[in-house]
Motif scaffolding. Structure first.
Motif, PDB file in Angstrom:
ATOM      1  N   UNK A   1      -9.217  10.711 -90.352  1.00 33.31           N
ATOM      2  CA  UNK A   1      -9.896  10.843 -89.059  1.00 33.31           C
ATOM      3  C   UNK A   1     -10.686  12.141 -88.988  1.00 33.31           C
ATOM      4  N   UNK A   2     -10.103  13.223 -89.462  1.00 34.94           N
ATOM      5  CA  UNK A   2     -10.800  14.508 -89.443  1.00 34.94           C
ATOM      6  C   UNK A   2     -12.006  14.481 -90.381  1.00 34.94           C
TER       7      UNK A   2
ATOM      8  N   UNK B   1      -4.005  21.323 -85.499  1.00 34.72           N
ATOM      9  CA  UNK B   1      -3.422  21.305 -86.841  1.00 34.72           C
ATOM     10  C   UNK B   1      -3.021  19.877 -87.182  1.00 34.72           C
ATOM     11  N   UNK B   2      -3.088  19.541 -88.468  1.00 40.61           N
ATOM     12  CA  UNK B   2      -2.768  18.191 -88.914  1.00 40.61           C
ATOM     13  C   UNK B   2      -1.355  17.806 -88.537  1.00 40.61           C
ATOM     14  N   UNK B   3      -0.395  18.700 -88.744  1.00 42.13           N
ATOM     15  CA  UNK B   3       1.000  18.341 -88.464  1.00 42.13           C
ATOM     16  C   UNK B   3       1.242  18.094 -86.974  1.00 42.13           C
ATOM     17  N   UNK B   4       0.482  18.785 -86.121  1.00 41.81           N
ATOM     18  CA  UNK B   4       0.603  18.529 -84.679  1.00 41.81           C
ATOM     19  C   UNK B   4       0.077  17.134 -84.338  1.00 41.81           C
ATOM     20  N   UNK B   5      -1.026  16.767 -84.946  1.00 40.71           N
ATOM     21  CA  UNK B   5      -1.619  15.464 -84.652  1.00 40.71           C
ATOM     22  C   UNK B   5      -0.765  14.311 -85.169  1.00 40.71           C
ATOM     23  N   UNK B   6      -0.142  14.487 -86.314  1.00 44.49           N
ATOM     24  CA  UNK B   6       0.705  13.413 -86.831  1.00 44.49           C
ATOM     25  C   UNK B   6       1.862  13.129 -85.880  1.00 44.49           C
TER      26      UNK B   6
ATOM     27  N   UNK C   1     -11.286  15.127 -78.382  1.00 45.19           N
ATOM     28  CA  UNK C   1     -11.016  15.699 -77.063  1.00 45.19           C
ATOM     29  C   UNK C   1      -9.998  16.829 -77.159  1.00 45.19           C
ATOM     30  N   UNK C   2      -8.986  16.648 -77.994  1.00 46.46           N
ATOM     31  CA  UNK C   2      -7.960  17.680 -78.178  1.00 46.46           C
ATOM     32  C   UNK C   2      -8.558  18.925 -78.846  1.00 46.46           C
TER      33      UNK C   2
ATOM     34  N   UNK D   1      -6.190  21.911 -90.584  1.00 48.83           N
ATOM     35  CA  UNK D   1      -6.599  21.316 -89.312  1.00 48.83           C
ATOM     36  C   UNK D   1      -8.100  21.276 -89.132  1.00 48.83           C
ATOM     37  N   UNK D   2      -8.551  21.441 -87.889  1.00 45.89           N
ATOM     38  CA  UNK D   2      -9.977  21.377 -87.577  1.00 45.89           C
ATOM     39  C   UNK D   2     -10.270  22.176 -86.323  1.00 45.89           C
TER      40      UNK D   2
END
Length: 291
Positions: free
Chosen positions: A45-46, A27-32, A18-19, A61-62
């Motif tokens: 997860x990605x 970005x990975x660091x934002x999600x962590x 959704x994000x 990221x993705x």
């Protein structure tokens, strides 16, 4: 999303997806930080979402996968998306069903969720072109005292046809089977719904079979989570004015609700906070339709 430390993997991935769709990338660091999980967990997860074909991994990221109007995800890929929304929708839609009625369920993961909630509704006749939906009822049927069907168990009719990636049966055989039938209510899953395109699917044969289902139904109920609004597939098979009720989830934006209210007699938003039964009718308009 900082309070989601203990979410199940599938719920966490739904939040990530959704994000990604909302922001156009993460970005990975934002999600962590937001999920309060490890870097390795986010990357797993990605990876899982990338295998499902719903995101594309990029450095750090993705981003969302740019889907064409002909892209048709498989059943398993769609099953992992918007799980809580589909469950809310299924519960709300099941409340619309009258015992003893003849209903039709199209293919799709939301109608599959709905089928589980219809097992307790007695004396239904269910027509479906979904292998998965038929399996739900078949698996639940237990022999009665004399070895026959359980009292009150649904009578299920599975159309024939060619199997699609989403495990629906479509094509001339399915169309012919549906043509002579009449349903009190049709529960219809869709690939996309919009004011301009109406209801649409990326599969041309499925579009024709869905047209037959709509024509055979006294009342048409679309069950679709909020991500389907604004999506357009290759082929339209019904206009919005052919739909009696849309059952969706609380993620639908206010602007979309207002737009839908202008075109549909009834909008049911499932899982809305502050409602007693988990479903809230946002719009009711009497325009002379049956039901």
């Amino acid at each position: 999303m900082s309070d989601n430390q203990n979410l199940l993997a599938e719920q966490r991935r739904a939040l990530i997806l959704d994000e990604v769709r909302r922001r156009g990338g993460v970005r990975v660091n934002e999600l962590t930080r937001r999920l309060n999980v490890s870097d390795m967990t986010v990357r797993r997860d990605l990876d899982a979402l990338a295998r499902q074909g719903v995101v594309e991994k990029v450095h750090g990221g993705a981003v969302p996968v740019a889907e064409t109007s002909t892209h048709e995800p498989g059943f398993e890929a769609k099953s992992a998306l918007e799980l809580s929304a589909k469950e809310d929708i299924a519960r709300a839609a099941a409340r619309l069903v009258v015992p003893g009625s003849a209903i039709a369920l199209s293919g799709g993961t939301t109608t599959y969720a709905l089928a589980h909630h219809l097992l307790e509704v007695p004396e239904l006749t269910v027509v479906t072109n979904s292998v998965r939906v038929a399996d739900v009822f078949h698996s639940a049927q237990q022999p009665g005292p004399a070895g026959g069907r359980s009292p009150g168990a649904a009578t299920v009719v599975l159309t024939g046809g060619m199997r699609t990636p989403s495990d629906s049966l479509v094509g001339p055989v399915a169309d012919q089977a549906i043509r002579s039938l009449h349903f009190d209510m049709l529960f219809l899953g869709v690939h996309g719904i919009s004011v301009e395109a109406g209801l649409s699917t990326p599969n041309l044969a499925e579009a024709e079979t869905n047209r037959r289902l709509v024509q055979a139904a006294r009342r048409v109920v679309v069950v679709a989570d909020h991500t389907k609004w604004g999506t357009v597939g290759l082929s339209s098979f019904a206009d919005l004015d052919e739909v009696d009720t849309l059952v969706t989830d609380a993620g639908l934006p206010a602007a979309a609700r207002e737009e839908i209210a202008e075109h549909l007699p009834s909008l049911v938003v499932a899982g809305e906070p502050g409602t007693d039964d988990g479903a809230q009718r946002q719009a009711e308009r009497h325009d002379g339709r049956d039901g």
